[in-house]
Design a protein around this motif. Sequence first.
Motif, PDB file in Angstrom:
ATOM      1  N   GLU A 111      40.182  29.092  11.492  1.00  0.00           N
ATOM      2  CA  GLU A 111      40.536  28.801  12.752  1.00  0.00           C
ATOM      3  C   GLU A 111      39.049  28.609  13.592  1.00  0.00           C
ATOM      4  OE1 GLU A 111      43.066  30.260  16.673  1.00  0.00           O
ATOM      5  OE2 GLU A 111      42.499  31.721  15.267  1.00  0.00           O
ATOM      6  N   ASN A 112      38.121  29.271  13.515  1.00  0.00           N
ATOM      7  CA  ASN A 112      37.120  28.976  14.205  1.00  0.00           C
ATOM      8  C   ASN A 112      36.128  28.043  13.230  1.00  0.00           C
ATOM      9  OD1 ASN A 112      37.158  31.583  15.812  1.00  0.00           O
ATOM     10  ND2 ASN A 112      36.007  32.846  14.503  1.00  0.00           N
ATOM     11  N   ILE A 146      37.758  25.176  15.082  1.00  0.00           N
ATOM     12  CA  ILE A 146      37.347  24.714  16.600  1.00  0.00           C
ATOM     13  C   ILE A 146      35.803  24.206  16.548  1.00  0.00           C
ATOM     14  CG2 ILE A 146      36.605  26.052  18.425  1.00  0.00           C
ATOM     15  CD1 ILE A 146      38.921  28.094  18.011  1.00  0.00           C
ATOM     16  N   ILE A 167      31.856  30.499  20.570  1.00  0.00           N
ATOM     17  CA  ILE A 167      32.819  31.021  19.893  1.00  0.00           C
ATOM     18  C   ILE A 167      32.552  32.694  19.903  1.00  0.00           C
ATOM     19  CG2 ILE A 167      33.900  31.526  17.812  1.00  0.00           C
ATOM     20  CD1 ILE A 167      34.163  28.495  17.396  1.00  0.00           C
ATOM     21  N   LEU A 208      41.819  33.634  19.600  1.00  0.00           N
ATOM     22  CA  LEU A 208      41.367  32.166  19.759  1.00  0.00           C
ATOM     23  C   LEU A 208      42.657  31.453  19.178  1.00  0.00           C
ATOM     24  CD1 LEU A 208      37.940  32.258  18.101  1.00  0.00           C
ATOM     25  CD2 LEU A 208      38.679  31.978  20.413  1.00  0.00           C
TER      26      LEU A 208
END
Length: 99
Positions: free
Chosen positions: A29-30, A33, A90, A99
């Motif tokens: 996910e990070n 992003i 982040i 998130l």
Amino acid sequence: MAAKAYNVADGPNQWEFSCDLEVDYESEENASIVHAALAVDKELQPDKVKRHMLVSDGKLSVHFEAVEARFLRASYSAFVDVLILATKTIEEMGKGMEL
């Protein structure tokens, strides 16, 4: 963060200089992003520098190719500056937040 630079002098290749960068976010996910945030910034001179990004297993991998070393250096440097900003954002905004 790992980076490798190459000078491919063999053959008549216009894209003679290349560099690979890999950042392990340990989270798909990070990494996604950061990829989405950086993908909107296109190369200013696409006839001189190419950049390809990929997210896999929580890692952001970036491959640069350029016609001259100075274009590779400038593109890589500018990209890393924005990458650091996105990563710090982040880290700061992600604390205690989903998130």
